[in-house]
Design a protein around this motif. Structure first.
Motif, PDB file in Angstrom:
ATOM      1  N   ARG A 181     -11.461  12.928  64.632  1.00  0.00           N
ATOM      2  CA  ARG A 181     -12.786  12.440  64.243  1.00  0.00           C
ATOM      3  C   ARG A 181     -13.609  12.297  65.523  1.00  0.00           C
ATOM      4  O   ARG A 181     -13.346  11.412  66.338  1.00  0.00           O
ATOM      5  CB  ARG A 181     -12.683  11.114  63.498  1.00  0.00           C
ATOM      6  CG  ARG A 181     -11.979  11.235  62.152  1.00  0.00           C
ATOM      7  CD  ARG A 181     -11.964   9.904  61.416  1.00  0.00           C
ATOM      8  NE  ARG A 181     -11.323  10.036  60.112  1.00  0.00           N
ATOM      9  CZ  ARG A 181     -11.943  10.363  58.997  1.00  0.00           C
ATOM     10  NH1 ARG A 181     -13.250  10.604  59.026  1.00  0.00           N
ATOM     11  NH2 ARG A 181     -11.296  10.456  57.855  1.00  0.00           N
ATOM     12  N   ARG A 183     -17.401  12.370  67.776  1.00  0.00           N
ATOM     13  CA  ARG A 183     -18.841  12.167  67.823  1.00  0.00           C
ATOM     14  C   ARG A 183     -19.405  13.006  68.967  1.00  0.00           C
ATOM     15  O   ARG A 183     -18.851  13.005  70.074  1.00  0.00           O
ATOM     16  CB  ARG A 183     -19.166  10.692  68.048  1.00  0.00           C
ATOM     17  CG  ARG A 183     -18.833   9.799  66.860  1.00  0.00           C
ATOM     18  CD  ARG A 183     -19.138   8.354  67.161  1.00  0.00           C
ATOM     19  NE  ARG A 183     -18.873   7.500  66.011  1.00  0.00           N
ATOM     20  CZ  ARG A 183     -18.941   6.167  66.037  1.00  0.00           C
ATOM     21  NH1 ARG A 183     -19.258   5.551  67.161  1.00  0.00           N
ATOM     22  NH2 ARG A 183     -18.691   5.467  64.949  1.00  0.00           N
ATOM     23  N   ASP A 185     -22.716  14.272  71.389  1.00  0.00           N
ATOM     24  CA  ASP A 185     -24.032  13.969  71.954  1.00  0.00           C
ATOM     25  C   ASP A 185     -24.440  15.163  72.809  1.00  0.00           C
ATOM     26  O   ASP A 185     -23.887  15.379  73.885  1.00  0.00           O
ATOM     27  CB  ASP A 185     -23.971  12.690  72.796  1.00  0.00           C
ATOM     28  CG  ASP A 185     -25.321  12.328  73.397  1.00  0.00           C
ATOM     29  OD1 ASP A 185     -26.341  12.902  72.953  1.00  0.00           O
ATOM     30  OD2 ASP A 185     -25.368  11.482  74.315  1.00  0.00           O
ATOM     31  N   GLN A 194     -23.645  15.570  64.737  1.00  0.00           N
ATOM     32  CA  GLN A 194     -23.512  14.279  65.414  1.00  0.00           C
ATOM     33  C   GLN A 194     -22.113  13.713  65.253  1.00  0.00           C
ATOM     34  O   GLN A 194     -21.627  12.987  66.128  1.00  0.00           O
ATOM     35  CB  GLN A 194     -24.548  13.298  64.876  1.00  0.00           C
ATOM     36  CG  GLN A 194     -25.985  13.681  65.219  1.00  0.00           C
ATOM     37  CD  GLN A 194     -26.973  12.643  64.756  1.00  0.00           C
ATOM     38  OE1 GLN A 194     -26.680  11.813  63.886  1.00  0.00           O
ATOM     39  NE2 GLN A 194     -28.162  12.682  65.324  1.00  0.00           N
ATOM     40  N   GLU A 195     -21.497  14.045  64.152  1.00  0.00           N
ATOM     41  CA  GLU A 195     -20.156  13.546  63.871  1.00  0.00           C
ATOM     42  C   GLU A 195     -19.408  14.589  63.055  1.00  0.00           C
ATOM     43  O   GLU A 195     -19.997  15.252  62.190  1.00  0.00           O
ATOM     44  CB  GLU A 195     -20.241  12.232  63.104  1.00  0.00           C
ATOM     45  CG  GLU A 195     -18.970  11.425  63.116  1.00  0.00           C
ATOM     46  CD  GLU A 195     -19.199  10.017  62.577  1.00  0.00           C
ATOM     47  OE1 GLU A 195     -18.718   9.746  61.451  1.00  0.00           O
ATOM     48  OE2 GLU A 195     -19.858   9.219  63.268  1.00  0.00           O
ATOM     49  N   ARG A 197     -15.266  15.745  61.521  1.00  0.00           N
ATOM     50  CA  ARG A 197     -13.803  15.716  61.454  1.00  0.00           C
ATOM     51  C   ARG A 197     -13.328  17.156  61.556  1.00  0.00           C
ATOM     52  O   ARG A 197     -13.726  18.007  60.760  1.00  0.00           O
ATOM     53  CB  ARG A 197     -13.327  15.081  60.142  1.00  0.00           C
ATOM     54  CG  ARG A 197     -11.809  14.858  60.092  1.00  0.00           C
ATOM     55  CD  ARG A 197     -11.442  13.889  58.981  1.00  0.00           C
ATOM     56  NE  ARG A 197     -11.665  14.464  57.658  1.00  0.00           N
ATOM     57  CZ  ARG A 197     -10.741  15.136  56.971  1.00  0.00           C
ATOM     58  NH1 ARG A 197      -9.532  15.349  57.502  1.00  0.00           N
ATOM     59  NH2 ARG A 197     -11.019  15.603  55.773  1.00  0.00           N
ATOM     60  N   ARG A 268     -16.895  11.996  71.990  1.00  0.00           N
ATOM     61  CA  ARG A 268     -16.159  10.736  71.878  1.00  0.00           C
ATOM     62  C   ARG A 268     -15.303  10.765  70.624  1.00  0.00           C
ATOM     63  O   ARG A 268     -15.637  11.440  69.655  1.00  0.00           O
ATOM     64  CB  ARG A 268     -17.127   9.549  71.811  1.00  0.00           C
ATOM     65  CG  ARG A 268     -17.937   9.346  73.087  1.00  0.00           C
ATOM     66  CD  ARG A 268     -18.945   8.202  72.928  1.00  0.00           C
ATOM     67  NE  ARG A 268     -19.601   7.913  74.191  1.00  0.00           N
ATOM     68  CZ  ARG A 268     -20.673   8.564  74.649  1.00  0.00           C
ATOM     69  NH1 ARG A 268     -21.216   9.531  73.908  1.00  0.00           N
ATOM     70  NH2 ARG A 268     -21.209   8.244  75.808  1.00  0.00           N
ATOM     71  N   ARG A 270     -13.848   8.942  67.339  1.00  0.00           N
ATOM     72  CA  ARG A 270     -14.290   7.869  66.446  1.00  0.00           C
ATOM     73  C   ARG A 270     -13.193   6.841  66.251  1.00  0.00           C
ATOM     74  O   ARG A 270     -13.457   5.660  66.057  1.00  0.00           O
ATOM     75  CB  ARG A 270     -14.704   8.473  65.110  1.00  0.00           C
ATOM     76  CG  ARG A 270     -15.291   7.477  64.146  1.00  0.00           C
ATOM     77  CD  ARG A 270     -15.731   8.168  62.869  1.00  0.00           C
ATOM     78  NE  ARG A 270     -16.146   7.211  61.859  1.00  0.00           N
ATOM     79  CZ  ARG A 270     -16.451   7.538  60.620  1.00  0.00           C
ATOM     80  NH1 ARG A 270     -16.401   8.801  60.252  1.00  0.00           N
ATOM     81  NH2 ARG A 270     -16.819   6.619  59.746  1.00  0.00           N
TER      82      ARG A 270
END
Length: 333
Positions: A181, A183, A185, A194-195, A197, A268, A270
């Motif tokens: 999962r 994220r 940027d 943006q996000e 899986r 990053r 999640r």
């Protein structure tokens, strides 16, 4: 007048072919042109970076060229040491796929590669970075690093070939996988998710590799960007289908892909508590702290290479550019 000396990082543990023949060809080619060649042999993986830095130190003192002789991992490590030093960089490819050298028109034949080193001039080429670590071809997290680890294990037991690599990939996918999962940027990439899986995130810096498996965003690399490709969550049989598409050069047709291009991307996890992830850079596996920052290096690598587009790269580009016309012709009555 003799040209600059060569400082060759010769990884005895990587690549394929007769090591002594490679050594003789380097020495004889340089002797024929009155050029100095210092061979710095590496007999253990943990000495590669130390030897590469020593080659750079000597090259800076003698206004020479730093040369990497080995597979993709060797080329990448020596590039890491050379980047920002002001020294030209050369390669003597001895790997299985040799995407970097093929992209830049450098032959896998040692005599032809030496001819390039001794007669051509340095030209700037793009380098990718992940948390400051250089990569010439690709970097990835998730399933792809596991594929590389298993492939290397197969190669050590069975031998190096493309068929072995394909067999190892099938075996890895059949074992199953876990999705990440993530994220994202990416300020300069409005089309980036943006996000997400995903079982794997792949960042490409080599248009030839991407074109050969049919991945999208190969044009972005020619425009000074990196290409991001992620898979949507799918089952193992669907993953095997994607592997087959890649082998046929049709991976870009798959609906399970998310693709975008960027100059800088921060990733990053999640999931709470995830601080480190396994990252593959040009076939070498390392653990890195999160977040991960993928970016185009602010300064290029000055690669000794022939001028113009490499023949194989030009052919791939022509085939790609002709594709829309071919589709139109097929649709005509």
């Amino acid at each position: 007048m003799a040209g600059p000396p060569l400082f060759v990082v010769f990884n005895l543990a990587s690549g394929r072919g007769d090591r002594e023949e490679v050594r003789r060809e380097i020495e004889s080619a340089c002797a024929a042109q009155g050029r100095q060649a210092d061979l710095l042999s590496v007999d253990a993986p943990n000495r590669l970076m130390e030897t590469a830095r020593e080659a750079v130190r000597r090259a800076k003192a003698a206004s020479g060229i730093v040369v990497a002789a080995g597979g993709d991992g060797t080329l990448s490590a020596v590039a890491q040491a050379t980047l920002g030093s002001g020294c030209p960089y050369g390669v003597l490819p001895r790997g299985t796929f040799n995407y970097f050298s093929r992209t830049h028109g450098i032959s896998a034949d040692i005599r032809e590669a030496m001819k390039t080193l001794l007669e051509e001039s340095p030209q700037p080429v793009q380098v990718g970075l992940v948390n400051g670590r250089a990569f010439l071809v690709n970097a990835s997290v998730g399933l792809y690093p596991q594929l590389l680890e298993d492939r290397e294990s197969w190669k050590q037991r069975i031998g190096r070939s493309r068929l072995v690599a394909l067999g190892a990939g099938i075996a890895t996918l059949l074992k199953g996988h876990r999705s990440l999962r993530l994220r994202f940027d990416a300020p300069d990439a409005p089309d980036a998710p943006q996000e997400l899986r995903t079982p794997t995130l792949f960042v490409g810096n080599n248009a030839l590799q991407m074109e050969q498996v049919g991945l999208p965003e190969s044009r972005a690399i020619d425009r000074g960007r990196l290409a991001g490709v992620a898979l949507k969550p799918v089952g193992r049989w669907a993953l095997l289908g994607l592997l087959l598409r890649g082998a046929l050069g049709r991976l870009g047709e798959a609906d399970a892909l998310v693709d975008f291009s960027f100059k800088r991307l921060t990733v990053r996890a999640r999931r709470f508590g995830t601080r480190r992830v396994k990252v593959a850079t040009d076939g070498e596996i390392v653990w890195m702290q999160l977040p991960l920052t993928f970016e185009v290096s602010p300064e290029p690598l000055m690669l000794v290479r022939p001028r113009g587009l490499a023949p194989e790269r030009a052919a791939q580009q022509a085939q790609r550019d002709d594709a829309p016309l071919a589709e139109t012709e097929r649709s005509l009555p």
